[in-house]
Write a protein that holds these residues in place. Structure first.
Motif, PDB file in Angstrom:
ATOM      1  N   THR A 280       0.711  -1.097  -0.062  1.00 13.20           N
ATOM      2  CA  THR A 280      -0.044  -0.099  -0.203  1.00 13.20           C
ATOM      3  C   THR A 280       0.964   1.300  -0.003  1.00 13.20           C
ATOM      4  N   PRO A 281       0.900   2.135  -1.018  1.00 15.04           N
ATOM      5  CA  PRO A 281       1.507   3.109  -1.030  1.00 15.04           C
ATOM      6  C   PRO A 281       1.404   4.213  -0.045  1.00 15.04           C
ATOM      7  N   GLU A 282       2.298   4.920   0.561  1.00 14.34           N
ATOM      8  CA  GLU A 282       1.752   5.781   1.635  1.00 14.34           C
ATOM      9  C   GLU A 282       1.003   7.278   1.157  1.00 14.34           C
ATOM     10  N   HIS A 287      -5.271   2.328  -2.598  1.00 16.59           N
ATOM     11  CA  HIS A 287      -4.691   1.480  -3.785  1.00 16.59           C
ATOM     12  C   HIS A 287      -3.827   0.391  -3.118  1.00 16.59           C
ATOM     13  N   ARG A 288      -4.093  -0.793  -3.290  1.00 13.10           N
ATOM     14  CA  ARG A 288      -3.334  -2.077  -2.800  1.00 13.10           C
ATOM     15  C   ARG A 288      -2.920  -2.942  -3.893  1.00 13.10           C
ATOM     16  N   TYR A 289      -1.846  -3.582  -3.629  1.00 15.78           N
ATOM     17  CA  TYR A 289      -1.234  -4.188  -4.723  1.00 15.78           C
ATOM     18  C   TYR A 289      -0.833  -5.652  -4.338  1.00 15.78           C
ATOM     19  N   GLY A 290      -0.870  -6.796  -5.075  1.00 13.11           N
ATOM     20  CA  GLY A 290      -0.317  -7.960  -4.759  1.00 13.11           C
ATOM     21  C   GLY A 290       1.131  -8.063  -4.813  1.00 13.11           C
ATOM     22  N   SER A 325       7.701   6.048  -0.096  1.00 15.65           N
ATOM     23  CA  SER A 325       7.535   5.056   0.723  1.00 15.65           C
ATOM     24  C   SER A 325       6.097   4.275   0.746  1.00 15.65           C
ATOM     25  N   ALA A 326       6.074   3.224   1.106  1.00 14.68           N
ATOM     26  CA  ALA A 326       5.090   2.057   1.010  1.00 14.68           C
ATOM     27  C   ALA A 326       4.940   1.197   2.182  1.00 14.68           C
ATOM     28  N   LYS A 327       3.798   0.684   2.603  1.00 14.43           N
ATOM     29  CA  LYS A 327       3.565  -0.047   3.680  1.00 14.43           C
ATOM     30  C   LYS A 327       3.452  -1.595   3.176  1.00 14.43           C
ATOM     31  N   VAL A 328       4.073  -2.463   3.761  1.00 14.70           N
ATOM     32  CA  VAL A 328       4.138  -3.893   2.893  1.00 14.70           C
ATOM     33  C   VAL A 328       3.508  -4.947   4.249  1.00 14.70           C
TER      34      VAL A 328
END
Length: 332
Positions: A280-282, A287-290, A325-328
């Protein structure tokens, strides 16, 4: 005398009954007015709970019945944000930075002068698209020189062949020695070898001429322009900060992105190769991506007590920008 006075003060029973009926009527009237006032008060408070819907006034109870959860969901479906992530399916959540899996810096294969650079930072490029042209005057001059040398070698070959045929005829009539015939045959072979050598030199110059045209090796985007028209470039550095540039442009594939995260030592048992993840990009939390764990560093950082993990994003789009930055979330 006293008896007459008492009779005069005595109230007639009929008059007493009339007064009692008047009092009863007064109480009834007062009670009716009180009931009427109570009814008006109830009606007013009831009207305050009525709302307007369009051009019609609707009772609050009707409005509450009309705004059930199903109705609200139906009316607001278009503007509703994406459904939140399912809680409880992540074993570890951490943050990192989006990066290009590979960064390609195009360098010249020989020293040359940049005569044309046709891209700028952020441009999309196609595979084999011409990006840079170097000065090719020297290569073209050498090619002309070699072409002339090759023509001379071909003439020498024809001369050697003619001489060999003459000696061969004389040898057939025993008017020439075998040694002379062998020398003529070897002269032909030497001329052929010379031509082959010159043709090799010509091909090498053609390759160097092709090196003056720098093409894109991938479909990608220009990350950085590292040279300008008129600059001298070289394939290797001579040291110092004022030497010729060793690179022309930097490219990357925007469809090949990863997220680099540092995982604490205590959380390493929760991570494995090929593990499913959610990115999920901050900047765009809707928007969420596999994604999938693509790489686990072979050694940890002693200073930070972490290990670097690279998570490959499966279907990136324009919302994913490198270095953001992005959350994983590492899933079960």
């Amino acid at each position: 005398m006293n008896e007459q006075l008492l009779r005069a003060l005595q109230i007639d029973p009929g008059q007493r009954r009339r007064r009692q009926r008047s009092t009863t009527m007064i109480f009834l009237v007062v009670g009716g007015l009180a009931a009427l006032a109570s009814w008006f008060a109830w009606a007013r408070s009831h009207n305050e709970r009525r709302v307007f819907k369009g051009n019609q006034r609707v009772d609050a109870a009707e409005t509450a019945a009309a705004t059930t959860p199903a109705t609200v969901k139906k009316e607001g479906a278009a503007a509703a944000p994406a459904a939140p992530a399912k809680s409880g399916d992540a074993v570890l959540t951490t943050s990192g930075y989006i990066v290009n899996r590979e960064r390609i810096e195009l360098s010249p294969r020989m020293m040359g002068l940049v005569t044309w650079l046709g891209v700028k930072k952020g441009d999309l490029v196609k595979k084999d698209q011409v990006l840079v042209r170097l000065d090719d005057a020297e290569q073209r001059a050498r090619l002309l020189e070699i072409e002339g040398t090759l023509l001379g070698a071909k003439v020498a070959l024809e001369r050697a062949k003619i001489a060999f045929q003459r000696v061969k005829k004389l040898r057939a009539t025993n008017n020439e020695t075998a040694e002379r015939e062998d020398e003529a045959r070897l002269s032909v072979m030497a001329a052929e070898a010379t031509i082959q050598q010159i043709e090799g030199q010509r091909e090498m110059v053609k390759v160097q001429l092709d090196w003056t045209i720098i093409r894109s090796p991938i479909d990608g985007v220009v990350l950085e322009k590292l040279a300008v028209a008129g600059a001298l470039v070289t394939p290797q550095s001579f040291g110092g900060t004022r030497g010729p540039s060793t690179a022309l442009v930097a490219l990357a594939d925007p469809q090949d992105l990863q997220v680099e995260v540092d995982v604490n030592e205590s959380d390493l048992p929760k991570v494995r190769l090929e593990q499913r993840c959610r990115v999920t990009p901050e900047a765009f939390p809707d928007h969420r991506y596999g994604a999938v764990v693509a790489e686990i560093a072979p050694e940890a950082s002693r200073q930070k007590g972490t290990l670097q993990i690279k998570v490959q994003i499966e279907q990136p789009d324009r919302f994913l920008t490198p270095e953001l930055s992005a959350k994983v979330e590492f899933l079960k």
